[in-house]
Design a protein around this motif. Structure first.
Motif, PDB file in Angstrom:
ATOM      1  N   ALA A   6       0.831  -1.201   0.000  1.00  0.00           N
ATOM      2  CA  ALA A   6       0.000   0.000   0.000  1.00  0.00           C
ATOM      3  C   ALA A   6       0.868   1.255   0.000  1.00  0.00           C
ATOM      4  O   ALA A   6       2.009   1.237   0.463  1.00  0.00           O
ATOM      5  CB  ALA A   6      -0.898   0.000   1.232  1.00  0.00           C
ATOM      6  N   THR A   9      -1.271   6.976  -1.549  1.00  0.00           N
ATOM      7  CA  THR A   9      -2.302   7.237  -2.555  1.00  0.00           C
ATOM      8  C   THR A   9      -3.515   6.313  -2.373  1.00  0.00           C
ATOM      9  O   THR A   9      -4.584   6.598  -2.908  1.00  0.00           O
ATOM     10  CB  THR A   9      -1.755   7.095  -3.998  1.00  0.00           C
ATOM     11  N   ASP A  10      -3.340   5.249  -1.604  1.00  0.00           N
ATOM     12  CA  ASP A  10      -4.442   4.327  -1.306  1.00  0.00           C
ATOM     13  C   ASP A  10      -5.240   4.745  -0.077  1.00  0.00           C
ATOM     14  O   ASP A  10      -6.221   4.097   0.284  1.00  0.00           O
ATOM     15  CB  ASP A  10      -3.895   2.904  -1.053  1.00  0.00           C
ATOM     16  N   ALA A  13      -9.171   5.022  -0.135  1.00  0.00           N
ATOM     17  CA  ALA A  13      -9.825   3.720  -0.340  1.00  0.00           C
ATOM     18  C   ALA A  13      -9.677   2.831   0.896  1.00  0.00           C
ATOM     19  O   ALA A  13     -10.628   2.138   1.285  1.00  0.00           O
ATOM     20  CB  ALA A  13      -9.246   3.027  -1.576  1.00  0.00           C
ATOM     21  N   ILE A  14      -8.506   2.846   1.521  1.00  0.00           N
ATOM     22  CA  ILE A  14      -8.268   2.046   2.729  1.00  0.00           C
ATOM     23  C   ILE A  14      -9.186   2.515   3.861  1.00  0.00           C
ATOM     24  O   ILE A  14      -9.831   1.705   4.526  1.00  0.00           O
ATOM     25  CB  ILE A  14      -6.784   2.120   3.147  1.00  0.00           C
ATOM     26  N   VAL A  46      -2.300  -4.336  -0.098  1.00  0.00           N
ATOM     27  CA  VAL A  46      -3.654  -4.197  -0.642  1.00  0.00           C
ATOM     28  C   VAL A  46      -3.844  -5.195  -1.774  1.00  0.00           C
ATOM     29  O   VAL A  46      -2.885  -5.592  -2.448  1.00  0.00           O
ATOM     30  CB  VAL A  46      -3.935  -2.761  -1.150  1.00  0.00           C
ATOM     31  N   GLU A  48      -5.975  -5.611  -5.258  1.00  0.00           N
ATOM     32  CA  GLU A  48      -6.735  -4.897  -6.279  1.00  0.00           C
ATOM     33  C   GLU A  48      -7.261  -5.869  -7.321  1.00  0.00           C
ATOM     34  O   GLU A  48      -6.570  -6.832  -7.679  1.00  0.00           O
ATOM     35  CB  GLU A  48      -5.839  -3.896  -7.032  1.00  0.00           C
ATOM     36  N   LEU A  53      -9.432  -1.326  -5.271  1.00  0.00           N
ATOM     37  CA  LEU A  53      -8.940  -1.883  -4.024  1.00  0.00           C
ATOM     38  C   LEU A  53     -10.096  -2.633  -3.356  1.00  0.00           C
ATOM     39  O   LEU A  53     -11.111  -2.040  -3.009  1.00  0.00           O
ATOM     40  CB  LEU A  53      -8.424  -0.762  -3.110  1.00  0.00           C
ATOM     41  N   PHE A  56      -7.399  -5.386   2.173  1.00  0.00           N
ATOM     42  CA  PHE A  56      -6.072  -5.052   2.679  1.00  0.00           C
ATOM     43  C   PHE A  56      -5.790  -5.842   3.947  1.00  0.00           C
ATOM     44  O   PHE A  56      -6.695  -6.360   4.604  1.00  0.00           O
ATOM     45  CB  PHE A  56      -5.901  -3.551   2.928  1.00  0.00           C
TER      46      PHE A  56
END
Length: 160
Positions: A6, A9-10, A13-14, A46, A48, A53, A56
């Motif tokens: 990860a 930038t994630d 979404a996380i 993560v 995908e 996504l 995780f």
């Protein structure tokens, strides 16, 4: 399908997935995830599918063979040379569940911990999930001293 480390930038979404998968008293905050991604980026993966996504898994490396509440609050307790890989969170989006994605994530973490020559993996879970983790080789260590989120947890660990 892609399993990768990860990045910041994630983060959106996380955080969104965490809030879908866990109740407010258990869910990690956005700021907690920032600290984790900065403190132990190589221990936060993560999954995908087609660029989305869907799951995780993350946790610090420690010399504790059980999870302590202060570990959730202080990502700086991570020790790259620690003997145990912990699991703080395993989450899969509801629409992607029951397709083996959580299993892929946990097996990946276990294999990474073995490759890094850790003694094993430690996590906490609610009693109803004990059989799920036992199928990966985790042993139930009884009721945890962790009271994260005001809940009762079981200590689970797998030794290599």
């Amino acid at each position: 399908m892609r399993l990768r480390i990860a990045t910041l930038t994630d983060l959106d979404a996380i955080t969104a997935l965490e809030n879908i998968c866990f109740p407010p008293n258990e869910a990690a905050s956005r700021s907690t995830f920032i600290k984790r991604l900065q403190s132990f980026p190589d221990h936060f993966w993560v999954l995908e599918i087609d660029g989305v996504l869907v799951g995780f898994i993350n946790g610090m490396v420690t010399n504790n063979e059980t999870i302590k509440d202060e570990m959730f609050a202080n990502a700086n307790l991570h020790d790259d040379n620690g003997k145990w890989q912990s699991v703080f969170g395993l989450a899969v989006a509801p629409e992607w569940r029951r397709q083996g994605h959580a299993e892929r994530l946990i097996r990946h973490l276990i294999e990474k911990a073995k490759a890094e020559e850790r003694l094993g993996v430690t996590l906490t879970c609610k009693e109803l999930l004990v059989p799920y983790y036992e199928k990966f080789g985790f042993a139930d260590g009884g009721i945890s001293t962790s009271a994260h989120g005001g809940e009762v947890w079981r200590d689970m660990r797998i030794r290599f």
